[in-house]
Design a protein around this motif. Structure first.
Motif, PDB file in Angstrom:
ATOM      1  N   SER A 115      22.377 -57.127  24.206  1.00 46.83           N
ATOM      2  CA  SER A 115      21.838 -58.445  24.551  1.00 46.83           C
ATOM      3  C   SER A 115      20.959 -58.976  23.428  1.00 46.83           C
TER       4      SER A 115
ATOM      5  N   SER B 202      25.951 -61.774  29.954  1.00 45.92           N
ATOM      6  CA  SER B 202      24.967 -60.993  30.705  1.00 45.92           C
ATOM      7  C   SER B 202      25.646 -60.142  31.775  1.00 45.92           C
TER       8      SER B 202
ATOM      9  N   PRO C  54      17.473 -62.065  26.954  1.00 49.60           N
ATOM     10  CA  PRO C  54      17.565 -61.316  25.705  1.00 49.60           C
ATOM     11  C   PRO C  54      16.196 -61.051  25.107  1.00 49.60           C
TER      12      PRO C  54
END
Length: 240
Positions: free
Chosen positions: A177, A161, A8
């Motif tokens: 994200s 993810s 992220p």
């Protein structure tokens, strides 16, 4: 690889980095963000390898990197333990998320829902068999983590993810994200509440079932329900 390809906040070209480096950065991010804290015991090499979809040798090498950074402590015959961020500066991936720090929970939650629902609609139409099988495997493993918040937190990030990447739009996956990374230290506290992990696993099961059916509407509804649960749990622990 798909589980660790997105740290992220990272905007760099990770394709040139080794899997070991991607794994060590992923774990470093979790420590810097507060998702993993000093004193936490990491899952075993076997469990980490299964969750992250890599070999035990790769996990062992990544752990070695973090040990050298004084972020974790490895003791023979005992679980690997988190020491903290160590002397290295805040990870670049976390620094990018700093821009969200000044936003309110309500603002971020609303924006995240607007993006993530669209991401999952696309994923329901575009997901390939391999990532779908990976999501199913992760949910199956998560059913064994109801009393293991640390292991679940790592698996949860891996789950999201894969889910985001399945939409087939890298820009949307990047944006959502970053939203996922907001207030992770409070999300950690929320997951420690009785029944919180079980609720998240049940939400994940509904999301995967909708993806298996190729039903964008059902997938969107399942994700919205999950985000509502995450929002309420985070808001409760953030309240004074």
């Amino acid at each position: 690889m798909e589980l660790i390809a997105r740290v992220p906040g990272d905007k760099g070209d990770i394709a040139k980095r080794t899997v070991k480096e991607q794994i060590s950065d992923k774990l470093a991010y979790m420590i810097h963000s507060g998702l993993l804290r000093a004193g936490d015991e990491l899952p075993s090499e076997r469990e980490l390898a299964a969750t992250l979809g890599v070999s035990r040798e790769t996990v062992r090498a990544a752990i070695g990197v973090l040990q050298a950074r004084q972020m974790i402590e490895v003791n023979q015959g005992a679980r690997t333990r988190v020491l903290g961020p160590g002397p290295m500066p805040l990870h670049e991936s976390v620094g990018v998320l700093g821009g969200l720090r000044h936003r309110s929970l309500e603002e971020v939650a609303e924006a995240r829902a607007a993006v993530e629902v669209q991401v999952i609609r696309l994923a329901a139409q575009r997901i390939e068999p391999a990532p779908l099988a990976r999501l199913q495997a992760l949910v199956g493993e998560q059913r064994t983590m109801l009393d293991d918040p640390v292991r679940f937190q790592i698996s949860d990030q891996a789950f999201h993810s894969v889910l985001y990447d399945a939409c087939g739009n890298g820009l949307l996956a990047d944006v959502v994200s970053d939203f996922y990374g907001y207030a992770l230290e409070f999300r950690r506290l929320a997951l420690q509440r009785p029944g919180a992990i079980a609720h998240s696993v049940a939400d994940h099961e509904r999301i995967v079932a909708a993806l298996c059916a190729g039903d964008p509407d059902a997938a969107a509804a399942a994700v919205q329900q999950h985000l509502d649960h995450v929002h309420r749990g985070t808001r409760d622990v953030m309240a004074p």
